[in-house]
Design a protein around this motif. Structure first.
Motif, PDB file in Angstrom:
ATOM      1  N   THR A   1       0.829  -1.208   0.000  1.00 25.11           N
ATOM      2  CA  THR A   1       0.000   0.000   0.000  1.00 25.11           C
ATOM      3  C   THR A   1       0.860   1.253   0.000  1.00 25.11           C
ATOM      4  N   LEU A   2       1.912   1.270   0.823  1.00 30.41           N
ATOM      5  CA  LEU A   2       2.817   2.427   0.843  1.00 30.41           C
ATOM      6  C   LEU A   2       3.495   2.624  -0.509  1.00 30.41           C
ATOM      7  N   PHE A   3       3.956   1.543  -1.107  1.00 30.83           N
ATOM      8  CA  PHE A   3       4.638   1.636  -2.396  1.00 30.83           C
ATOM      9  C   PHE A   3       3.690   2.142  -3.476  1.00 30.83           C
ATOM     10  N   GLU A   4       2.458   1.625  -3.483  1.00 23.29           N
ATOM     11  CA  GLU A   4       1.472   2.087  -4.467  1.00 23.29           C
ATOM     12  C   GLU A   4       1.152   3.563  -4.256  1.00 23.29           C
ATOM     13  N   LYS A   5       1.109   3.991  -3.015  1.00 19.16           N
ATOM     14  CA  LYS A   5       0.846   5.396  -2.721  1.00 19.16           C
ATOM     15  C   LYS A   5       1.974   6.281  -3.248  1.00 19.16           C
ATOM     16  N   VAL A   6       3.212   5.850  -3.038  1.00 17.41           N
ATOM     17  CA  VAL A   6       4.354   6.632  -3.524  1.00 17.41           C
ATOM     18  C   VAL A   6       4.343   6.692  -5.046  1.00 17.41           C
ATOM     19  N   LEU A   7       3.956   5.581  -5.690  1.00 16.44           N
ATOM     20  CA  LEU A   7       3.930   5.560  -7.154  1.00 16.44           C
ATOM     21  C   LEU A   7       2.845   6.465  -7.736  1.00 16.44           C
TER      22      LEU A   7
ATOM     23  N   LEU B   1      12.179   5.959   4.182  1.00 18.48           N
ATOM     24  CA  LEU B   1      12.821   4.758   4.721  1.00 18.48           C
ATOM     25  C   LEU B   1      12.268   4.415   6.096  1.00 18.48           C
ATOM     26  N   THR B   2      12.032   5.418   6.904  1.00 19.85           N
ATOM     27  CA  THR B   2      11.467   5.175   8.230  1.00 19.85           C
ATOM     28  C   THR B   2      10.077   4.565   8.119  1.00 19.85           C
ATOM     29  N   ARG B   3       9.275   5.077   7.211  1.00 16.16           N
ATOM     30  CA  ARG B   3       7.916   4.545   7.028  1.00 16.16           C
ATOM     31  C   ARG B   3       7.953   3.091   6.568  1.00 16.16           C
ATOM     32  N   PHE B   4       8.858   2.799   5.625  1.00 17.33           N
ATOM     33  CA  PHE B   4       8.907   1.454   5.056  1.00 17.33           C
ATOM     34  C   PHE B   4       9.572   0.441   5.983  1.00 17.33           C
ATOM     35  N   THR B   5      10.410   0.879   6.884  1.00 16.25           N
ATOM     36  CA  THR B   5      11.126  -0.080   7.741  1.00 16.25           C
ATOM     37  C   THR B   5      10.664  -0.011   9.190  1.00 16.25           C
ATOM     38  N   ALA B   6      10.999   1.046   9.885  1.00 18.20           N
ATOM     39  CA  ALA B   6      10.748   1.111  11.329  1.00 18.20           C
ATOM     40  C   ALA B   6       9.260   1.129  11.661  1.00 18.20           C
ATOM     41  N   ASP B   7       8.499   1.953  10.974  1.00 17.93           N
ATOM     42  CA  ASP B   7       7.073   2.050  11.298  1.00 17.93           C
ATOM     43  C   ASP B   7       6.335   0.754  10.964  1.00 17.93           C
ATOM     44  N   VAL B   8       6.644   0.186   9.803  1.00 16.30           N
ATOM     45  CA  VAL B   8       6.002  -1.077   9.432  1.00 16.30           C
ATOM     46  C   VAL B   8       6.485  -2.187  10.371  1.00 16.30           C
ATOM     47  N   GLY B   9       7.748  -2.140  10.778  1.00 18.51           N
ATOM     48  CA  GLY B   9       8.263  -3.120  11.737  1.00 18.51           C
ATOM     49  C   GLY B   9       7.559  -3.029  13.078  1.00 18.51           C
ATOM     50  N   ALA B  10       7.244  -1.825  13.512  1.00 12.12           N
ATOM     51  CA  ALA B  10       6.517  -1.658  14.776  1.00 12.12           C
ATOM     52  C   ALA B  10       5.118  -2.251  14.670  1.00 12.12           C
ATOM     53  N   VAL B  11       4.474  -2.086  13.532  1.00 12.23           N
ATOM     54  CA  VAL B  11       3.150  -2.681  13.325  1.00 12.23           C
ATOM     55  C   VAL B  11       3.260  -4.200  13.320  1.00 12.23           C
ATOM     56  N   GLU B  12       4.315  -4.724  12.678  1.00 17.93           N
ATOM     57  CA  GLU B  12       4.509  -6.178  12.661  1.00 17.93           C
ATOM     58  C   GLU B  12       4.714  -6.704  14.073  1.00 17.93           C
ATOM     59  N   LEU B  13       5.520  -6.028  14.852  1.00 13.65           N
ATOM     60  CA  LEU B  13       5.762  -6.440  16.232  1.00 13.65           C
ATOM     61  C   LEU B  13       4.461  -6.462  17.028  1.00 13.65           C
ATOM     62  N   ALA B  14       3.649  -5.430  16.850  1.00 16.77           N
ATOM     63  CA  ALA B  14       2.370  -5.379  17.562  1.00 16.77           C
ATOM     64  C   ALA B  14       1.443  -6.505  17.104  1.00 16.77           C
ATOM     65  N   ALA B  15       1.385  -6.730  15.791  1.00 16.10           N
ATOM     66  CA  ALA B  15       0.481  -7.755  15.262  1.00 16.10           C
ATOM     67  C   ALA B  15       0.933  -9.155  15.617  1.00 16.10           C
TER      68      ALA B  15
ATOM     69  N   PRO C   1       5.604  13.744  -9.734  1.00 13.92           N
ATOM     70  CA  PRO C   1       7.046  13.970  -9.527  1.00 13.92           C
ATOM     71  C   PRO C   1       7.319  15.142  -8.579  1.00 13.92           C
ATOM     72  N   THR C   2       6.480  16.166  -8.617  1.00  6.49           N
ATOM     73  CA  THR C   2       6.659  17.296  -7.725  1.00  6.49           C
ATOM     74  C   THR C   2       6.437  16.880  -6.270  1.00  6.49           C
ATOM     75  N   GLN C   3       5.389  16.103  -6.042  1.00  3.50           N
ATOM     76  CA  GLN C   3       5.108  15.638  -4.683  1.00  3.50           C
ATOM     77  C   GLN C   3       6.212  14.709  -4.180  1.00  3.50           C
ATOM     78  N   ARG C   4       6.700  13.822  -5.060  1.00  2.29           N
ATOM     79  CA  ARG C   4       7.782  12.913  -4.660  1.00  2.29           C
ATOM     80  C   ARG C   4       9.060  13.681  -4.338  1.00  2.29           C
ATOM     81  N   ALA C   5       9.318  14.738  -5.072  1.00  2.00           N
ATOM     82  CA  ALA C   5      10.529  15.529  -4.835  1.00  2.00           C
ATOM     83  C   ALA C   5      10.484  16.187  -3.464  1.00  2.00           C
ATOM     84  N   GLY C   6       9.280  16.467  -2.965  1.00  2.00           N
ATOM     85  CA  GLY C   6       9.133  17.101  -1.657  1.00  2.00           C
ATOM     86  C   GLY C   6       9.295  16.137  -0.496  1.00  2.00           C
ATOM     87  N   LEU C   7       9.306  14.837  -0.768  1.00  2.00           N
ATOM     88  CA  LEU C   7       9.449  13.848   0.292  1.00  2.00           C
ATOM     89  C   LEU C   7      10.919  13.619   0.613  1.00  2.00           C
ATOM     90  N   LEU C   8      11.209  13.491   1.875  1.00  2.00           N
ATOM     91  CA  LEU C   8      12.571  13.197   2.297  1.00  2.00           C
ATOM     92  C   LEU C   8      12.800  11.685   2.246  1.00  2.00           C
TER      93      LEU C   8
END
Length: 190
Positions: free
Chosen positions: A96-102, A118-132, A106-113
């Protein structure tokens, strides 16, 4: 998957209670030299209550071993099926995150850090996995085990169970204060 994991958690809780239920007559049997302790085995099966001392000395460890095997299978099933569930949750979130980024321009993507992504795709999703996978499972399994152990305690001696349950708030209060302190520190850190 979650339903099977919950069923395995119930098996773990029940076998924890079975250990507690078995240890009472086993200790009574051993401490009295075989004069007592078989009455609760008779509740399982009348043949168990009629065992002589030598047979009972063999039956108690075999029952404990059998309970341990069932409990081990329950743990294995819980972690396996809860892990599969957590992995599927992670897969769906990352997709879902990847589809959202796609879908961003290009202007909106350029504004993203990139660090934020990386934090959204790794740490935040990892925290959800740990909880689930672990947090909810641990909470449910331990709550069920506590309820079953409280039932066993009431079964053995309701007077001692009441005294013990009255002492629980005295033990929980300091632990709750320490936990609250730690939760505040973790939130500040996050």
């Amino acid at each position: 998957l979650l339903g099977v994991a919950f069923a395995c958690m119930a098996v773990v809780g029940l076998t924890t209670g079975a250990y507690a239920w078995l240890m009472g007559p086993a200790l009574t049997f051993l401490l009295t030299g075989g004069a007592g302790g078989r009455g609760h085995l008779a509740a399982l099966s009348p043949r168990l209550g009629e065992l002589d001392r030598e047979a009972a000395l063999l039956a108690f460890p075999l029952l404990a071993l059998g309970i341990g095997l069932v409990k081990g299978l329950g743990y294995l099933g819980q972690f396996y099926f809860a892990g599969l569930f957590g992995q599927r949750v992670v897969l769906d979130l990352r997709r879902t995150l990847f589809e959202k980024v796609l879908t961003l321009s290009p202007t909106q993507r350029a504004g993203l850090l990139s660090g934020d992504l990386l934090t959204r795709f790794t740490a935040d999703v990892g925290a959800v996995e740990l909880a689930a996978t672990y947090t909810v499972a641990s909470w449910l399994r331990d709550s069920l085990s506590i309820a079953i152990l409280a039932g066993v305690a009431v079964w053995w001696s309701w007077q001692l169970a009441v005294v013990s349950l009255l002492a629980v708030p005295l033990a929980v209060w300091p632990a709750a204060r320490v936990t609250g302190f730690l939760v505040r520190r973790v939130r500040e850190g996050q």
